[in-house]
Design an enzyme around this catalytic site. Sequence first.
Site, PDB file in Angstrom:
ATOM      1  CD  GLU A   1      -2.711  -1.348   0.191  1.00 16.61           C
ATOM      2  OE1 GLU A   1      -3.148  -0.130  -0.174  1.00 16.61           O
ATOM      3  OE2 GLU A   1      -2.940  -2.442  -0.269  1.00 16.61           O
TER       4      GLU A   1
ATOM      5  CB  CYS B   1      -1.654   7.299   1.585  1.00 15.49           C
ATOM      6  SG  CYS B   1      -3.128   6.667   2.221  1.00 15.49           S
TER       7      CYS B   1
HETATM    8  P1  NAD Z   1       8.814   4.381   4.354  1.00 14.77           P
HETATM    9  O1  NAD Z   1       8.561   3.762   3.014  1.00 14.77           O
HETATM   10  O2  NAD Z   1       9.962   5.174   4.501  1.00 14.77           O
HETATM   11  O3  NAD Z   1       8.761   3.495   5.485  1.00 14.77           O
HETATM   12  C1  NAD Z   1       7.547   2.571   5.814  1.00 14.77           C
HETATM   13  C2  NAD Z   1       8.218   1.374   6.794  1.00 14.77           C
HETATM   14  O4  NAD Z   1       8.802   0.839   6.108  1.00 14.77           O
HETATM   15  C3  NAD Z   1       8.623   1.954   8.039  1.00 14.77           C
HETATM   16  O5  NAD Z   1       8.255   1.379   9.166  1.00 14.77           O
HETATM   17  C4  NAD Z   1      10.186   1.771   7.618  1.00 14.77           C
HETATM   18  O6  NAD Z   1      11.049   1.609   8.820  1.00 14.77           O
HETATM   19  C5  NAD Z   1      10.018   0.486   6.922  1.00 14.77           C
HETATM   20  N1  NAD Z   1      11.432   0.166   5.942  1.00 14.77           N
HETATM   21  C6  NAD Z   1      12.474   1.047   5.602  1.00 14.77           C
HETATM   22  N2  NAD Z   1      13.046   0.675   4.661  1.00 14.77           N
HETATM   23  C7  NAD Z   1      12.669  -0.930   4.561  1.00 14.77           C
HETATM   24  C8  NAD Z   1      13.102  -2.026   3.984  1.00 14.77           C
HETATM   25  N3  NAD Z   1      14.339  -2.211   3.069  1.00 14.77           N
HETATM   26  N4  NAD Z   1      12.488  -3.425   4.125  1.00 14.77           N
HETATM   27  C9  NAD Z   1      11.276  -3.366   4.958  1.00 14.77           C
HETATM   28  N5  NAD Z   1      10.985  -2.211   5.553  1.00 14.77           N
HETATM   29  C10 NAD Z   1      11.413  -0.935   5.494  1.00 14.77           C
HETATM   30  O7  NAD Z   1       7.368   5.180   4.263  1.00 14.77           O
HETATM   31  P2  NAD Z   1       6.954   6.535   5.493  1.00 14.77           P
HETATM   32  O8  NAD Z   1       7.912   7.524   4.881  1.00 14.77           O
HETATM   33  O9  NAD Z   1       7.289   5.787   6.712  1.00 14.77           O
HETATM   34  O10 NAD Z   1       5.436   6.710   4.844  1.00 14.77           O
HETATM   35  C11 NAD Z   1       4.979   7.552   4.091  1.00 14.77           C
HETATM   36  C12 NAD Z   1       4.582   6.821   2.731  1.00 14.77           C
HETATM   37  O11 NAD Z   1       3.621   5.769   3.123  1.00 14.77           O
HETATM   38  C13 NAD Z   1       4.027   7.900   1.830  1.00 14.77           C
HETATM   39  O12 NAD Z   1       4.475   7.685   0.508  1.00 14.77           O
HETATM   40  C14 NAD Z   1       2.514   7.641   2.065  1.00 14.77           C
HETATM   41  O13 NAD Z   1       1.747   8.123   0.844  1.00 14.77           O
HETATM   42  C15 NAD Z   1       2.773   6.087   2.122  1.00 14.77           C
HETATM   43  N6  NAD Z   1       1.372   5.431   2.800  1.00 14.77           N
HETATM   44  C16 NAD Z   1       0.495   4.675   2.051  1.00 14.77           C
HETATM   45  C17 NAD Z   1      -0.510   4.286   2.694  1.00 14.77           C
HETATM   46  C18 NAD Z   1      -1.690   3.462   1.643  1.00 14.77           C
HETATM   47  O14 NAD Z   1      -2.191   2.968   2.246  1.00 14.77           O
HETATM   48  N7  NAD Z   1      -1.348   3.367   0.351  1.00 14.77           N
HETATM   49  C19 NAD Z   1      -0.922   4.753   3.866  1.00 14.77           C
HETATM   50  C20 NAD Z   1      -0.276   5.529   4.522  1.00 14.77           C
HETATM   51  C21 NAD Z   1       0.979   6.062   4.006  1.00 14.77           C
END
Ligand code: NAD
Length: 509
Positions: free
Chosen positions: A244, A278
């Site tokens: 997501e 998001c």
């Molecule tokens: P991010 O991708 O930086 O981090 C998300 C999670 O992934 C964190 O817990 C992080 O520690 C973890 N992570 C980082 N690197 C990883 C790896 N290599 N392997 C596994 N996990 C890893 O995102 P963010 O900055 O925390 O969140 C914001 C983003 O999330 C925005 O792009 C937003 O649009 C999106 N978002 C999407 C939805 C949806 O339902 N589509 C909902 C909320 C947020």
Amino acid sequence: MAIVQTVEAASGGRRMRVASPATEVPIGDLPVSTAEEVRAAVARARAAQPAWEALGFDGRARHLEQALKVFFRRKEDYMAVIMRETGRSRFETIMMEVFPACDSLSWYPKNAKKILSDRKVSMHLLRTKKLLLAYRPLGVIGIITPWNGPFILSLNPTVQALMAGNTVVLKPSEVTPFSGRLVGDLFREAGLPQDVITVVEGDGETGAALVDAGVDKISFTGSVRTGRKVGEACGRNLVPCTLELGGKDPMIVCADADIERAAGGAVFGAFMNAGQFCCSTERVYVAEEVADEFTRRVVDKTKALKLGKEGDFDIGPMIWPRQLETIERHVADALAKGARVLTGGRRATEVGNLFYEPTVLVDVRHDMAIMSEETFGPILPIVRVRDEQEALRLANDTTYGLAANVWTRDEAKGVRLAKQICAGSVCVNESAIAYGAIEAPFGGRRSSGVGQVNGETGLRGYCFAQPIITDRFRQKEEHVWYPYTADKARTLERVIGWLWGTRLGRWVA
Ligand code: NAD
């Protein structure tokens, strides 16, 4: 300044230090789980899964109903943690976290049995057989979540995975770890058996360790960049995943829209959670006949928004500094290429270091980062379009496809336009509310994601639909078993000839 920092602890290992984004006052620090600890958590979750599954829907529902009671009792404490870590207003915390948490903790326990009970399916050809679809839990689900809805985005997939009979290892965002760990606290206090849900703490390294720790599915919510890495790792491990991801959601305002409502929807859609949502509205395409009036109302409403950190306010801070950097880069790029700021366009340092004024931009084009990359901040760019066809073309001119909204007094036209937008969900005369509508499958098209979550789709996604085929009659043997003979071949050919070579047969088939 760093709101979250990962530091080496004197005793060895890493620790995350977190401060409030509104006041920058330290909140606390937490140890980062090592890859070994993550693997051990997954192993314990695997050992706990059969007993959890054996409780059945009613037994599991009782535990989750208890969690709802605990949440009710403790919600002020939980809200305090979330508000401190995100800087959000009380209202926004109730709307974005408390309301959907109650709904999730109530709807899934009530409906999982109906959705996931064994289902008899009648077969159109194999009439001597019976087909049963058994929705079997996958086993251990790894859930990795972001910071922008730090409690609900961790709780909601956990509830779905648990109700489907799985155990869970959750890795919340390192930006808001205290809100994420509340999910573990909640289920512990509700008396769920040990190891049915474990929270591991940490950053990307911990997330990557969870993907590689032998789980049966990854439910990931986060950015496109990380989603790609997680998808690649899941592909390597042959583990299913839902991704997501981010969006650049368009809003189309038709000439026949209720302009006052559309302007209100644009402001709410763009600035809710300071744009860190998001499905926030990140691009507006408005018919030129109503563009002036719409823009004037949007600007007036934007100017009336109150930034703050306590009491009643509308807009809180960016939850961490990286978001502010993206916003400033996008706005600077847009201004350098000819965009104009109608209101906002600067940090609100008089309120705090991480606050940015809600901003309305015009004269924007698709060669600007503000129109092509996810901003995730309180910026609303408005484009005038000749007609709905131009609006559709521009709305679809993106690599994303999470959500969209269309504004018109003609509902049938709204639905027609919605179907022409490449987006996971579309609202007509409403800002994106699909994530909050449990019955609506939620997910993104194109780079906004893979798979869908929530409701029936979400629950079934945490299961494997196992077909179990049994005999309707007791027969000694089947026609197609050995030995193969010319006689049997002729019979089979006659069956095929009747089934697909005659009108009656085709009707039966
Ligand atoms: P991010 O991708 O930086 O981090 C998300 C999670 O992934 C964190 O817990 C992080 O520690 C973890 N992570 C980082 N690197 C990883 C790896 N290599 N392997 C596994 N996990 C890893 O995102 P963010 O900055 O925390 O969140 C914001 C983003 O999330 C925005 O792009 C937003 O649009 C999106 N978002 C999407 C939805 C949806 O339902 N589509 C909902 C909320 C947020």
